[in-house]
Scaffold this motif. Sequence first.
Motif, PDB file in Angstrom:
ATOM      1  N   LEU A 144       6.304  -4.505  -4.624  1.00 33.62           N
ATOM      2  CA  LEU A 144       5.779  -6.194  -4.492  1.00 33.62           C
ATOM      3  C   LEU A 144       7.005  -7.085  -4.271  1.00 33.62           C
ATOM      4  CD1 LEU A 144       3.055  -6.029  -7.033  1.00 33.62           C
ATOM      5  CD2 LEU A 144       2.700  -6.741  -4.701  1.00 33.62           C
ATOM      6  N   ALA A 145       7.777  -6.959  -4.934  1.00 31.32           N
ATOM      7  CA  ALA A 145       8.895  -7.939  -4.762  1.00 31.32           C
ATOM      8  C   ALA A 145       9.490  -8.041  -3.637  1.00 31.32           C
ATOM      9  CB  ALA A 145       9.987  -7.659  -5.788  1.00 31.32           C
ATOM     10  N   CYS A 146      10.089  -6.789  -3.058  1.00 26.60           N
ATOM     11  CA  CYS A 146      10.381  -6.401  -1.643  1.00 26.60           C
ATOM     12  C   CYS A 146       9.393  -7.053  -0.585  1.00 26.60           C
ATOM     13  CB  CYS A 146      10.590  -5.059  -1.241  1.00 26.60           C
ATOM     14  SG  CYS A 146      11.475  -5.045   0.320  1.00 26.60           S
ATOM     15  N   THR A 147       8.150  -6.756  -0.782  1.00 28.33           N
ATOM     16  CA  THR A 147       6.858  -7.368   0.185  1.00 28.33           C
ATOM     17  C   THR A 147       6.926  -8.923   0.151  1.00 28.33           C
ATOM     18  OG1 THR A 147       5.933  -5.176  -0.049  1.00 28.33           O
ATOM     19  CG2 THR A 147       4.658  -6.867   0.945  1.00 28.33           C
ATOM     20  N   GLU A 148       7.191  -9.197  -1.047  1.00 29.54           N
ATOM     21  CA  GLU A 148       7.015 -10.702  -1.187  1.00 29.54           C
ATOM     22  C   GLU A 148       8.029 -11.182  -0.497  1.00 29.54           C
ATOM     23  OE1 GLU A 148       6.926 -14.014  -4.876  1.00 29.54           O
ATOM     24  OE2 GLU A 148       6.470 -11.884  -5.223  1.00 29.54           O
ATOM     25  N   GLU A 149       9.334 -10.925  -0.838  1.00 28.08           N
ATOM     26  CA  GLU A 149      10.285 -11.463  -0.184  1.00 28.08           C
ATOM     27  C   GLU A 149      10.062 -11.765   1.484  1.00 28.08           C
ATOM     28  OE1 GLU A 149      14.418  -9.593  -0.865  1.00 28.08           O
ATOM     29  OE2 GLU A 149      13.823  -9.904  -3.025  1.00 28.08           O
ATOM     30  N   LYS A 150       9.910 -10.443   1.911  1.00 27.81           N
ATOM     31  CA  LYS A 150       9.901 -10.353   3.468  1.00 27.81           C
ATOM     32  C   LYS A 150       8.578 -11.040   3.791  1.00 27.81           C
ATOM     33  CE  LYS A 150      11.115  -5.515   4.260  1.00 27.81           C
ATOM     34  NZ  LYS A 150      11.113  -4.360   4.778  1.00 27.81           N
ATOM     35  N   VAL A 151       7.449 -11.108   3.191  1.00 28.67           N
ATOM     36  CA  VAL A 151       6.498 -12.176   3.548  1.00 28.67           C
ATOM     37  C   VAL A 151       6.834 -13.642   3.327  1.00 28.67           C
ATOM     38  CG1 VAL A 151       4.152 -12.958   2.807  1.00 28.67           C
ATOM     39  CG2 VAL A 151       4.665 -10.668   2.815  1.00 28.67           C
ATOM     40  N   GLN A 152       7.671 -13.959   2.323  1.00 33.25           N
ATOM     41  CA  GLN A 152       8.132 -15.293   2.447  1.00 33.25           C
ATOM     42  C   GLN A 152       9.131 -15.528   3.340  1.00 33.25           C
ATOM     43  OE1 GLN A 152       9.933 -15.927  -1.763  1.00 33.25           O
ATOM     44  NE2 GLN A 152       7.659 -15.993  -2.624  1.00 33.25           N
ATOM     45  N   GLU A 153       9.826 -14.583   3.900  1.00 35.93           N
ATOM     46  CA  GLU A 153      10.892 -14.797   5.025  1.00 35.93           C
ATOM     47  C   GLU A 153      10.050 -15.039   6.117  1.00 35.93           C
ATOM     48  OE1 GLU A 153      13.457 -11.666   5.387  1.00 35.93           O
ATOM     49  OE2 GLU A 153      14.404 -11.865   3.459  1.00 35.93           O
ATOM     50  N   GLN A 154       8.827 -14.066   6.291  1.00 33.18           N
ATOM     51  CA  GLN A 154       8.188 -14.385   7.479  1.00 33.18           C
ATOM     52  C   GLN A 154       7.385 -15.796   7.508  1.00 33.18           C
ATOM     53  OE1 GLN A 154       5.840 -10.822   7.833  1.00 33.18           O
ATOM     54  NE2 GLN A 154       7.573  -9.605   8.530  1.00 33.18           N
ATOM     55  N   VAL A 155       6.677 -15.884   6.401  1.00 33.32           N
ATOM     56  CA  VAL A 155       5.983 -16.946   6.308  1.00 33.32           C
ATOM     57  C   VAL A 155       6.670 -18.537   6.339  1.00 33.32           C
ATOM     58  CG1 VAL A 155       4.252 -18.379   4.815  1.00 33.32           C
ATOM     59  CG2 VAL A 155       4.007 -15.813   5.067  1.00 33.32           C
ATOM     60  N   ALA A 156       7.967 -18.300   6.074  1.00 34.70           N
ATOM     61  CA  ALA A 156       8.887 -19.455   5.972  1.00 34.70           C
ATOM     62  C   ALA A 156       8.999 -20.338   7.303  1.00 34.70           C
ATOM     63  CB  ALA A 156      10.265 -19.126   5.431  1.00 34.70           C
ATOM     64  N   SER A 157       8.845 -19.313   8.474  1.00 36.79           N
ATOM     65  CA  SER A 157       9.090 -20.009   9.716  1.00 36.79           C
ATOM     66  C   SER A 157       7.703 -20.434  10.183  1.00 36.79           C
ATOM     67  CB  SER A 157       9.888 -19.174  10.457  1.00 36.79           C
ATOM     68  OG  SER A 157       9.145 -18.105  10.745  1.00 36.79           O
ATOM     69  N   PRO A 158       7.521 -21.472  10.904  1.00 36.99           N
ATOM     70  CA  PRO A 158       6.161 -21.732  11.345  1.00 36.99           C
ATOM     71  C   PRO A 158       5.615 -20.991  12.340  1.00 36.99           C
ATOM     72  CG  PRO A 158       7.614 -23.745  11.548  1.00 36.99           C
ATOM     73  CD  PRO A 158       8.341 -22.472  10.960  1.00 36.99           C
ATOM     74  N   GLU A 159       6.642 -20.384  13.353  1.00 36.74           N
ATOM     75  CA  GLU A 159       5.969 -19.360  14.166  1.00 36.74           C
ATOM     76  C   GLU A 159       5.551 -17.970  13.684  1.00 36.74           C
ATOM     77  OE1 GLU A 159       9.683 -19.713  14.481  1.00 36.74           O
ATOM     78  OE2 GLU A 159       9.670 -21.437  15.614  1.00 36.74           O
ATOM     79  N   ALA A 160       6.124 -17.677  12.536  1.00 35.80           N
ATOM     80  CA  ALA A 160       5.771 -16.451  11.858  1.00 35.80           C
ATOM     81  C   ALA A 160       4.155 -16.797  11.193  1.00 35.80           C
ATOM     82  CB  ALA A 160       6.606 -16.294  10.773  1.00 35.80           C
ATOM     83  N   VAL A 161       3.960 -18.014  10.681  1.00 33.74           N
ATOM     84  CA  VAL A 161       2.810 -18.353   9.939  1.00 33.74           C
ATOM     85  C   VAL A 161       1.962 -18.327  11.197  1.00 33.74           C
ATOM     86  CG1 VAL A 161       1.429 -20.205   9.138  1.00 33.74           C
ATOM     87  CG2 VAL A 161       3.790 -19.588   8.102  1.00 33.74           C
ATOM     88  N   ASN A 162       1.916 -18.716  12.185  1.00 34.29           N
ATOM     89  CA  ASN A 162       0.755 -18.833  13.483  1.00 34.29           C
ATOM     90  C   ASN A 162       0.745 -17.129  13.820  1.00 34.29           C
ATOM     91  OD1 ASN A 162       0.647 -21.596  13.434  1.00 34.29           O
ATOM     92  ND2 ASN A 162       2.375 -21.726  15.048  1.00 34.29           N
ATOM     93  N   GLU A 163       1.642 -16.665  14.005  1.00 32.53           N
ATOM     94  CA  GLU A 163       1.580 -15.034  14.430  1.00 32.53           C
ATOM     95  C   GLU A 163       0.773 -14.235  13.439  1.00 32.53           C
ATOM     96  OE1 GLU A 163       4.708 -11.600  14.788  1.00 32.53           O
ATOM     97  OE2 GLU A 163       5.231 -13.473  15.892  1.00 32.53           O
ATOM     98  N   SER A 164       0.921 -14.672  12.122  1.00 31.48           N
ATOM     99  CA  SER A 164       0.327 -14.011  11.046  1.00 31.48           C
ATOM    100  C   SER A 164      -1.178 -14.368  11.122  1.00 31.48           C
ATOM    101  CB  SER A 164       0.683 -14.298   9.659  1.00 31.48           C
ATOM    102  OG  SER A 164       1.873 -13.792   9.340  1.00 31.48           O
TER     103      SER A 164
END
Length: 191
Positions: A144-164
Motif C-alpha cells: 500500500l505504501a509503495c502503491t500510494e507513493e506511485k499513485v502520488q507520483e502519477q497523480v502529482a502531474s496533471p497529465e497523469a491525472v488526465n490519463e488516469s
Amino acid sequence: MTFTPGVLAEDGYHITIQWMVFGSQLFAFLVIILLFWKFLVPPLQKMMAKSQETVRRQLEESEQAATRLEQAKAAYDSALAEAQAELERLREDAREDAALIIEQMREAAQTEVERVRKQGRDQITVLRRQLMRDLEADLAAAMLACTEEKVQEQVASPEAVNESIEKFLDDLETLANAAPAVRRWALSRWN
C-alpha cells in the motif's frame, strides 16, 4: 618261747592288756560313736540331703536350662530362617515394585514427551500462522505504501491525472458493454 597270758612280747618289752581299761575305753568309744550317730550324723545327713537336693535341683535346672537353650536355639534358627525368607520376599517385592515404578515413570515420561511435542507443534503452528498474518499485513502495508507513493507520483502531474481519469472512463464503458461475469470480476477488482 613260752606263752604267758598278758604278755605279748619277750625281750624287755612287756605289753600287757588290761581288760578293764580296754573295756572302759571301748565303752567310751562306743558312747562317742553313739553320740556322733545320734547328734552329729542326723544334721550331717540333713546337710548332705539338702546339698544333694540342691545339687539335684541344680542338675534339673541345668537340664531344663539346656532344654530351654536348645528350644531357644531352635526358635532362633526358625525365626532367623523366617526372617531371611521374609527379607528375601521383601527384596523380591521391592524389585517388582521398582520395576513397576520404573515402567510407570517411563510411560509417564513418554506421555509427557508426546504432550510437550504436540504442544510444541501446536505452538509452532500458531506462531507460523501469526507470522504469516504479520508478514501478510506487513506486505500489504508495504505494498500500500509503495502503491500510494506511485499513485502520488502519477497523480502529482496533471497529465497523469488526465490519463488516469481517461483510463477509468474507458474501463467503465467496457464494463457497461461487458457480460455480467466480467462485471463481477471488475467490481471485485475495484473493491
